[in-house]
Design an enzyme around this catalytic site. Structure first.
Site, PDB file in Angstrom:
ATOM      1  N   LYS A   3      -8.979 -14.800 -47.910  1.00  0.00           N
ATOM      2  CA  LYS A   3      -8.050 -15.393 -47.093  1.00  0.00           C
ATOM      3  C   LYS A   3      -7.804 -16.661 -47.050  1.00  0.00           C
ATOM      4  O   LYS A   3      -6.651 -17.310 -47.323  1.00  0.00           O
ATOM      5  CB  LYS A   3      -7.997 -14.797 -45.615  1.00  0.00           C
ATOM      6  N   GLN A  13     -11.567 -11.680 -36.828  1.00  0.00           N
ATOM      7  CA  GLN A  13     -11.618 -10.501 -38.004  1.00  0.00           C
ATOM      8  C   GLN A  13     -12.316  -9.715 -37.303  1.00  0.00           C
ATOM      9  O   GLN A  13     -13.451  -9.551 -36.713  1.00  0.00           O
ATOM     10  CB  GLN A  13     -12.580 -11.192 -39.123  1.00  0.00           C
ATOM     11  N   ASP A  49      -1.683 -11.777 -36.524  1.00  0.00           N
ATOM     12  CA  ASP A  49      -2.129 -10.396 -36.797  1.00  0.00           C
ATOM     13  C   ASP A  49      -1.192  -9.456 -36.271  1.00  0.00           C
ATOM     14  O   ASP A  49      -1.193  -8.285 -36.574  1.00  0.00           O
ATOM     15  CB  ASP A  49      -3.593 -10.180 -36.129  1.00  0.00           C
TER      16      ASP A  49
END
Ligand code: GUN
Length: 294
Positions: free
Chosen positions: A55, A99, A122
């Site tokens: 990412k 994460q 997210d």
């Protein structure tokens, strides 16, 4: 029997990345803003390390600044919450991504809820989830289901009135996927059946579906005899299975028995190369969105 059309997630993700890159350039030229995302990783899970690295590398290619904070496996709930409070008030940080999965002793929901919802790329914060469910256009939708939605739209798959089966009721994919496809919207308006581990007659439900989205985390669960000829099959699964032939001793496979299902389906995502690249594309598009809204 003919073989299904492959839905090229890599190519569609590349298209979205170039759109994001143009938005990032415009932000810089018109407002002097460089979008910034901070990744938070706890512990040494190798898959999480790889995802965050990927990412960050893609962000850099698009002109997005990223930082990664790595915390020890033994980090407490309070320490992680304190870090999030610091990032919430840092004006250089437009987005925060913690994460998952987090170590067992961390209460994940509380962590996701502590992130300022304006920085929640997210789309996991209760305000963003609630707005999604209410049809109130949240600032961010969860990246994987939003990526699947884009794949379907950009491949021209009709959604209005379509019978969609979503396999899996997780908060990261299944539930938000159902919410996205249920919206009153010309690019949604689907009839959604959400199936899970306690559902009955799963194969029967699947055989009626125009679109099957598999996100329950069971290797090769969707078999050819569960798929209506011509249906669209989207494979979100990432499962490790033992493979003594491979150097690592395992390989990654999806939730769909790809080789058999492709003989029946009308269109299918390869895995890898289907949904995975779309998750990153939506994440970086969301990052640009956070900076645009700042
Ligand atoms: N772990 C697996 N998928 C995701 C995701 O979309 N976001 C975060 N933060 N962690 C994940």
């Amino acid at each position: 029997m003919s073989s299904a059309r492959l839905i090229d997630g890599k190519a569609i993700a590349a298209q979205i990345h170039s759109e994001t890159q143009a938005r990032v350039l415009a932000l810089k030229e018109k407002r002097g803003i460089v979008p910034g995302i901070t990744f938070v990783r706890v512990g040494e899970d190798p898959a999480s390390q790889a995802y965050v690295r990927m990412k960050g590398a893609k962000a850099a290619e698009l002109g997005i600044h990223s930082d990664t904070v790595v915390l020890k496996e033994s980090t407490s709930q309070e320490e992680l919450l304190a870090l999030i409070q610091k990032l919430n008030t840092d004006p250089k940080v437009h987005c925060i991504l913690v994460q998952a999965p987090l170590p067992k002793h961390i209460r994940e929901e509380e962590i996701f809820s502590a992130i300022d919802f304006h920085k929640d790329v997210d789309g996991f914060h209760p305000i963003n989830v609630g707005k999604l469910l209410l049809g109130q256009n949240p600032l961010f939708k969860p990246c994987t289901p939003a990526g699947v939605h884009e794949l379907l739209i950009r491949t021209g798959v009709p959604l209005s009135g379509a019978e969609v089966v979503v396999l899996g009721r997780g908060n990261i994919v299944g539930k938000p996927m159902a919410a996205i496809l249920l919206q009153k919207d010309k690019y949604a308006d689907a009839t959604v059946t959400l199936l899970h581990s306690r559902s009955k007659n799963i194969a029967d439900h699947c055989r009626r579906a125009d679109i099957i989205i598999a996100a329950m985390g069971q290797a090769h669960f969707v078999k050819a005899d569960m798929v209506k000829p011509g249906a669209v099959v989207i494979d979100v699964g990432v499962n490790r299975i033992d493979d003594p032939q491979s150097a690592k001793g395992y390989r990654l496979v999806g939730d769909v028995d790809f080789e058999a299902v492709r003989q029946v389906a009308g269109a299918i995502t390869p895995n890898p190369g289907g949904v995975g690249p779309m998750t990153i594309a939506m994440l970086l598009s969301n990052t640009a969105r956070a900076a645009e809204a700042f």
